[in-house]
Motif scaffolding. Sequence first.
Motif, PDB file in Angstrom:
ATOM      1  N   LEU A  16      31.551  12.377 -21.762  1.00 18.03           N
ATOM      2  CA  LEU A  16      32.805  12.102 -22.476  1.00 18.03           C
ATOM      3  C   LEU A  16      33.945  11.991 -21.469  1.00 18.03           C
ATOM      4  O   LEU A  16      34.752  11.065 -21.506  1.00 18.03           O
ATOM      5  N   GLU A  17      33.988  12.946 -20.534  1.00 22.26           N
ATOM      6  CA  GLU A  17      35.066  12.957 -19.547  1.00 22.26           C
ATOM      7  C   GLU A  17      34.941  11.768 -18.592  1.00 22.26           C
ATOM      8  O   GLU A  17      35.935  11.141 -18.240  1.00 22.26           O
ATOM      9  N   ARG A  18      33.695  11.450 -18.184  1.00 22.73           N
ATOM     10  CA  ARG A  18      33.463  10.302 -17.300  1.00 22.73           C
ATOM     11  C   ARG A  18      34.043   9.025 -17.879  1.00 22.73           C
ATOM     12  O   ARG A  18      34.565   8.165 -17.197  1.00 22.73           O
ATOM     13  N   GLY A  19      33.895   8.884 -19.217  1.00 21.40           N
ATOM     14  CA  GLY A  19      34.349   7.665 -19.888  1.00 21.40           C
ATOM     15  C   GLY A  19      35.841   7.642 -20.146  1.00 21.40           C
ATOM     16  O   GLY A  19      36.373   6.635 -20.618  1.00 21.40           O
ATOM     17  N   GLY A  20      36.519   8.752 -19.891  1.00 21.65           N
ATOM     18  CA  GLY A  20      37.968   8.803 -20.108  1.00 21.65           C
ATOM     19  C   GLY A  20      38.354   9.368 -21.459  1.00 21.65           C
ATOM     20  O   GLY A  20      39.504   9.246 -21.883  1.00 21.65           O
ATOM     21  N   PHE A  21      37.385  10.019 -22.120  1.00 19.52           N
ATOM     22  CA  PHE A  21      37.640  10.529 -23.470  1.00 19.52           C
ATOM     23  C   PHE A  21      38.406  11.851 -23.496  1.00 19.52           C
ATOM     24  O   PHE A  21      38.665  12.395 -24.561  1.00 19.52           O
ATOM     25  N   GLY A  22      38.777  12.358 -22.340  1.00 11.93           N
ATOM     26  CA  GLY A  22      39.625  13.549 -22.307  1.00 11.93           C
ATOM     27  C   GLY A  22      41.101  13.153 -22.331  1.00 11.93           C
ATOM     28  O   GLY A  22      41.982  14.007 -22.265  1.00 11.93           O
ATOM     29  N   ASN A  23      41.351  11.863 -22.403  1.00 17.69           N
ATOM     30  CA  ASN A  23      42.706  11.326 -22.312  1.00 17.69           C
ATOM     31  C   ASN A  23      43.096  10.699 -23.649  1.00 17.69           C
ATOM     32  O   ASN A  23      42.604   9.630 -24.017  1.00 17.69           O
TER      33      ASN A  23
END
Lengths: 199, 190
Positions: A31-38
């Motif tokens: 999730l974080e790799r894909g930018g989903f923490g943003n």
Amino acid sequence: MNAPFYKYGLFQDEVSLVVAFVIGIGFGFFLERGGFGNGRKLAAQFYFTDMTVLKVMFTAIVTAMVGLYYLSVFGVVDLALVYVNPTYLLPQVLGGLILGIGFVIGGYCPGTSCVAVSTGRIDGLVYLLGIVGGIFVFGEAYPLVKGFYFSTPMGQITLPQLFNLPYGVLVFAVVAMALGAFAAAEWGEKKLGSRIVEN
Amino acid sequence: MSTLARILHLDKTHEVHIAHVAQPYWNPYLSGIGLGLVLLAAFVVMGRGLGASGAFSSLVATGLHAVAPDHTTSNEYFTEYIGDGTQHPLKDWLVFEVLGVFAGGFISGALANRIKPTVEKGPRISRRNRLLLAFLGGGIMGIGAKLARGCTSGQALTGGALLGVGSWAFMLAVFAGAYATAYFVRRQWT
């Protein structure tokens, strides 16, 4: 090989919690790799400026769906033992609409907000507190909405059963649809241009 | 990558700075394949998919039970999450999975220098209003997720890959709801 392993009793509940933690690490990592923490990147999906949400989500669905299909064709996984959520059509449609509204207002969904929190997003933390509040409200209102909550039950029905088509045909249809969506997303991004700066 | 190379080249004498350059996100299709393989692993190993909102239901029910035990056990919905008392309600598959999500997000963010305290928002909204909307959006999301019996993880991702009828209807409704609302909160993001 007999899978799902847990359903065949290869390990017990205590071990399943360790499995849960490890699987969760993988989930959060990608999730974080894909930018989903943003939250800004997630919300951009709904302004057609960055179609990452659609691309990541449908790639994940297609990967897991095709993988599971072939594993069942080759007799590795017993599909009947993989838990499918039962369908309650109307509450799921209304719940989805409400959730979509919350998504674009808040900027996250529950899973992505966890990743937002662990990468320092203060809005993610506040959002998570909002979720806790929302769940509390729903739970308190449960006696009032219980009738609707259990309305339009259809059981653990899948699309192949609904359309009375072979499982493989639906798998193929979803793959074709996803590829079409990816092509449209790439075209749209080029046309509108990404206004979102990475990070 | 070219940006990074340029920085490395120009900034040879300031290595400290280089360590703080946040790396770009992965290609979305690559992230999607990774996510899909994790979901597939859950199917194969556990016979179930991923989730997120369920863990917070357990948390709310547990917290409420500690504060107002009688009130909580008289509520049918929260009682489901409290169970019969033979096992602690937080000793739950989804709770441990979500703890992993926090850890996994941190690992990925740390490896890519992407961890920093910040508020994600567009340039046209104040920090305070963004945080108010974040709270409001979270609250709406919490209600929607409970009504739909799951969120983007449990319904859209997991149910989508399993071709569940309700999950696909849910997924279309999520996009419909979000696109229909986007115009009204555009000042927050654009």
